[in-house]
Enzyme design. Structure first.
Site, PDB file in Angstrom:
ATOM      1  N   ASP A 183      -1.487  -5.125 -14.069  1.00 53.21           N
ATOM      2  CA  ASP A 183      -2.213  -6.344 -13.162  1.00 53.21           C
ATOM      3  C   ASP A 183      -1.814  -7.870 -13.763  1.00 53.21           C
ATOM      4  O   ASP A 183      -1.038  -7.847 -14.822  1.00 53.21           O
ATOM      5  CB  ASP A 183      -3.678  -6.044 -13.339  1.00 53.21           C
ATOM      6  N   GLU A 221       4.024 -13.792 -10.241  1.00 53.24           N
ATOM      7  CA  GLU A 221       3.485 -12.405 -10.019  1.00 53.24           C
ATOM      8  C   GLU A 221       4.228 -11.241 -10.464  1.00 53.24           C
ATOM      9  O   GLU A 221       3.944 -10.202 -11.144  1.00 53.24           O
ATOM     10  CB  GLU A 221       2.998 -12.111  -8.710  1.00 53.24           C
ATOM     11  N   ASP A 253      -1.820  -2.946  -9.544  1.00 56.40           N
ATOM     12  CA  ASP A 253      -2.953  -3.867  -8.874  1.00 56.40           C
ATOM     13  C   ASP A 253      -2.501  -5.434  -8.790  1.00 56.40           C
ATOM     14  O   ASP A 253      -1.566  -5.920  -9.171  1.00 56.40           O
ATOM     15  CB  ASP A 253      -4.298  -3.752  -9.883  1.00 56.40           C
ATOM     16  N   HIS A 390      -6.338  -5.335 -16.051  1.00 54.78           N
ATOM     17  CA  HIS A 390      -7.306  -6.382 -15.522  1.00 54.78           C
ATOM     18  C   HIS A 390      -7.935  -7.379 -16.522  1.00 54.78           C
ATOM     19  O   HIS A 390      -7.998  -8.397 -16.709  1.00 54.78           O
ATOM     20  CB  HIS A 390      -8.033  -6.203 -14.436  1.00 54.78           C
TER      21      HIS A 390
END
Length: 415
Positions: A183, A221, A253, A390
């Site tokens: 993530d 990203e 994710d 996360h």
């Protein structure tokens, strides 16, 4: 109206061989808090830090620890106590830098109020300068005598995880397999870097994890650090098992629809390159699954509890036809229950599957992994490895803003 499938509710294994069903609401709080943990790390040396005005809360906390630790099968000795004359961030930092003794397993800090700057400063010291797991407690949460027992129980469960212990497991019958989660975290307004996190399992029961965070250029990203992260995780796996995994399953994710193609062309080849660095002839079977939480699709059950016979889809509901993409291998899964409102399914898209698992195997694995998040005694919306990634990315991006020390990587220090 469409026919979906219902996956069976899992059995939860706690310490002492206790096995119990998670039940229709997939809430196993009672089982977890009334039986010993699966793997216990006894606390023989630790530090308790608080300000003078929070003496009462510290006493309450210690009394509760004495009463509840036996219940979980945990031995906790008296801590090294440090009392600060006042609530000043500088004092906390100074004490942590100078007073932590060698061999200290964990630092517990009771703070008078919730302040982001103080929290960030403490975590920065304890993740980078003096790498040691830490537990920060807001004094106000210990102010309610009726709820203290359950609060302290949850704190002890968390402390055990941060020290490398495990709380429970579900049966995942995969051999020589490593399950990973990825993530990213982007800070909104401030023009700072983003953080990507990679978490990989180290054992057969998928209860121990190796976690690594990489700080990268803003809004990036695509994980440039992914190669190094997978390499380090595979090395940790080999140290522990004396062999490398034959299958690697990655739940990714934080990818939007538009990024899918880039993900296929850019991230997956990087993963293969990392495997080649470990050993030139090492070619594990890679399965890469994108996990999306922000979906507008909603699933309802015709046998639901609503007044018109329609209610939320039950945990374990899967739909893999009709509403799915024509040109993709994807499915919707509801893993969690909600107390209010409509339950949102999670959308899984399989971008690559070298192992050629049947859809049933991947769907059941996704559901089983939703049981394995140690900060919640129930199922969560995404596989536990994604939620760990996360949490790690958020902690580093929001508070620490530096790479954490390597010695913490094999512990869930960010819970």
């Amino acid at each position: 109206m469409m026919m979906g499938r219902q996956l069976q509710i899992e059995n939860i294994t706690s310490g002492g061989g206790t096995v119990g069903s998670a039940g229709p609401n997939v809430d196993f709080t009672r089982q977890v808090t009334n039986s010993p943990m699966l793997e216990i790390v006894h606390i023989r040396q630790w530090m308790l830090l608080y300000t003078q005005r929070d003496e009462r809360f510290a006493t309450v906390f210690m009394d509760c620890v004495k009463r509840t630790s036996n219940l979980l099968g945990m031995e906790i000795v008296q801590p090294q106590v440090e009392i600060l004359p006042q609530d000043s961030t500088q004092l906390y930092i100074q004490t942590l830098r100078t007073r932590i003794r060698p061999g200290t397993q964990i630092v517990v800090i009771i703070c008078p109020t919730s302040r982001d700057d103080r929290y960030a400063a403490i975590k920065r010291v304890l993740c980078t300068e003096v790498p040691i797991p830490s537990q920060i407690i807001n004094a106000r949460t210990l102010g309610n005598d009726k709820r203290n027992r359950s609060i302290v129980l949850k704190i002890l469960l968390q402390m055990n995880c941060k020290l490398g212990g495990t709380l429970w497991s579900v049966n995942i019958p995969l051999k020589e397999t490593m399950i990973c989660g990825m993530d990213s975290y982007h800070e909104g307004v401030k023009r700072s870097n983003s953080v990507s996190a990679f978490v990989g399992s180290l054992d057969q029961s998928f209860t121990h994890w190796y976690s690594r965070a990489t700080i990268q250029e803003r809004k990036e990203e695509l994980l440039n650090g992914i190669c190094v992260s997978l390499e380090k995780t595979l090395q940790a796996y080999r140290r522990r098992n004396c062999t490398l995994p034959q299958k690697i399953i990655i739940f990714r994710d934080g990818i939007s629809e538009s990024m899918m193609e880039v993900c296929e062309q850019y991230e997956i080849p990087q993963l293969e390159a990392a495997c080649k660095k470990i050993a030139p002839d090492y070619t594990p079977k890679i399965s890469f699954i994108v996990v999306q939480k922000r979906v507008i699709t909603r699933l309802f059950s015709m046998g639901g509890g609503g007044p018109d016979g329609i209610g939320n889809a039950a945990p374990g509901s899967v739909l893999d036809h009709t509403v799915t993409r024509r040109n993709r291998y994807d499915y919707y899964l509801v893993a969690q229950t909600v107390q209010m409102g409509t339950v949102t399914p999670t959308h899984y898209t399989v971008l690559r599957d070298d192992s050629q698992f049947s859809p049933d195997v991947l769907q059941r694995l996704s559901y089983k992994m939703c049981y394995m998040y140690y900060n919640w005694t129930g199922t969560i919306r995404v596989p536990a490895c994604c939620q760990y990634a996360h949490k790690l990315a958020y902690l580093i991006g929001q508070s620490v803003k530096r790479m954490p020390a390597e010695t913490l990587n094999d512990k869930l220090f960010y819970l």
